[in-house]
Design an enzyme around this catalytic site. Structure first.
Site, PDB file in Angstrom:
ATOM      1  N   HIS A 121      -5.221  -3.660  -0.963  1.00 50.73           N
ATOM      2  CA  HIS A 121      -5.703  -2.278  -1.071  1.00 50.73           C
ATOM      3  C   HIS A 121      -5.173  -1.622  -2.360  1.00 50.73           C
ATOM      4  CE1 HIS A 121      -6.942  -3.175   3.008  1.00 50.73           C
ATOM      5  NE2 HIS A 121      -5.708  -3.581   3.219  1.00 50.73           N
ATOM      6  N   GLU A 165      -0.324   1.315   4.344  1.00 55.08           N
ATOM      7  CA  GLU A 165      -0.311  -0.123   4.055  1.00 55.08           C
ATOM      8  C   GLU A 165      -0.305  -0.372   2.546  1.00 55.08           C
ATOM      9  OE1 GLU A 165      -3.744  -2.255   5.450  1.00 55.08           O
ATOM     10  OE2 GLU A 165      -3.037  -4.158   4.614  1.00 55.08           O
ATOM     11  N   HIS A 170      -0.593  -8.064   3.037  1.00 54.43           N
ATOM     12  CA  HIS A 170      -1.172  -7.029   3.892  1.00 54.43           C
ATOM     13  C   HIS A 170      -0.271  -6.749   5.090  1.00 54.43           C
ATOM     14  CE1 HIS A 170      -5.357  -6.873   2.253  1.00 54.43           C
ATOM     15  NE2 HIS A 170      -4.989  -8.052   1.773  1.00 54.43           N
ATOM     16  N   GLU A 184      -0.551 -11.171   6.939  1.00 55.96           N
ATOM     17  CA  GLU A 184      -0.463  -9.901   7.658  1.00 55.96           C
ATOM     18  C   GLU A 184       0.954  -9.860   8.219  1.00 55.96           C
ATOM     19  OE1 GLU A 184      -2.722  -7.607   7.709  1.00 55.96           O
ATOM     20  OE2 GLU A 184      -4.685  -8.556   7.494  1.00 55.96           O
TER      21      GLU A 184
HETATM   22 ZN    ZN Z   1      -4.909  -4.950   4.561  1.00 53.39          ZN
END
Ligand code: ZN
Length: 317
Positions: free
Chosen positions: A107, A144, A199, A281
């Site tokens: 992101h 995030e 992430h 993640e």
């Molecule tokens: Zn993400």
């Protein structure tokens, strides 16, 4: 709401959090070897096959030096004064010298200000998908996009200490993005030896733990992962094993059946990659217990260490 290209819907029955030994007993492949290996005190592992025979596969302390005092060496003044060429990059020393790692902080903190740009569809080979997404955030508002940048910077420091050349796809140095296809091309054009996209997930409360996402075998348009599926799995298994060891976090209890690994064919960042690449993640930002870890600088350092150890293990094999 779906925050994230990588968000996973809740897909199975919740399991209570178990101790690592119990988790290991549930894991049929890959990570099981890692758990046994690391439980036995191994400091490194050459791969899933050998990981199941820890007594003969290595010894504690074989991970190599973690720092090189020579990294800050720069060209001598006389060399730079007499040359009209562009200054050469100092030759790094360390076990990862000559290796290129692309780190992709997921992101961008500016994405939420550019909805029309990041919602534009881009070609990911198999279909079209949003350029990028805002990412998720904890209930208390830790984004995030800030988490991924922080962990990625810690990871860069650790890898550079071992001599690797580290490049970022973005470092909050652009208004939004890049788009997922551009993130993939970045690693390809850098001829990266390994790429990791960092992430944290946005799943339901009670869903906990980390997982590493590996590229599925996909072919379509510009996407062809046939050459990277194998090496990416090796990279991902090593990262998962070392991440578990460094953080003490259990593998995801909602994705991957307890292995800490998932395989996906719907991520442009993986589909379009021609070099070994995985996503991680690190935890679920929407779960209060995971959020307490993700918002802790000390835990983020452990997370970066686990990634660095996994990547280093893969690159030194
Ligand atoms: Zn993400």
């Amino acid at each position: 709401m779906p925050y994230d290209e990588n968000q996973h819907p809740y897909t199975g029955p919740r399991r209570s959090r178990r101790g690592l030994v119990a988790v290991a007993a549930l894991v049929p492949v890959g990570l099981a070897g890692w758990l046994i290996w690391h439980g036995a005190g191994g400091n490194d592992a050459p791969g899933p096959a050998a990981a199941s025979t820890p007594s003969s596969a290595g010894k504690p302390g074989d991970a190599g030096p973690t720092a090189s005092p020579s990294l800050s060496a720069s060209p001598s003044p006389s060399a730079s004064a007499t040359s009209s060429r562009a200054p050469e990059r100092p030759r790094a020393k360390g076990p990862l010298a000559g290796k290129v790692v692309v780190v992709d902080p997921g992101h961008n903190p500016g994405n939420f200000r550019h909805p029309s740009e990041i919602n534009k569809l881009v070609d990911i080979g198999t279909n079209r998908k949003e350029c990028d997404t805002t990412g998720t955030a904890t209930v208390d508002g830790y984004r995030e996009a800030d988490f991924t940048l922080d962990v990625s910077r810690r990871l860069r420091t650790l890898l550079e200490k071992q001599g690797a050349r580290v490049e970022f796809t973005q470092e909050n140095d652009r208004p939004f993005g890049p788009c997922v296809d551009e993130r993939a091309r970045f690693g390809n054009e850098a001829k990266a030896d390994a790429v990791i996209s960092v992430h944290a997930d946005g799943s339901g409360t009670g869903n906990r733990g980390f997982h590493v996402i590996l590229p599925a075998l996909v072919k379509g348009g510009a996407a062809d992962t046939s050459k990277i599926v194998g090496p990416s799995r090796d990279l991902g298994e090593r990262i998962a094993g070392h991440f578990l060891r460094a953080t003490g976090s259990a593998p995801s209890n909602y994705v991957g059946g307890g292995t800490g690994l998932d395989v996906r064919g719907d991520l442009g960042g993986l589909n379009l990659s021609t070099v070994p690449k995985v996503f991680i993640e690190c935890g679920n930002m929407r779960d209060a217990e995971d959020a307490a870890l993700l918002t802790s600088p000390g835990w983020r350092q452990k997370a970066a260490q686990g990634m660095a150890d996994g990547i280093g293990s893969y690159l030194r094999k």
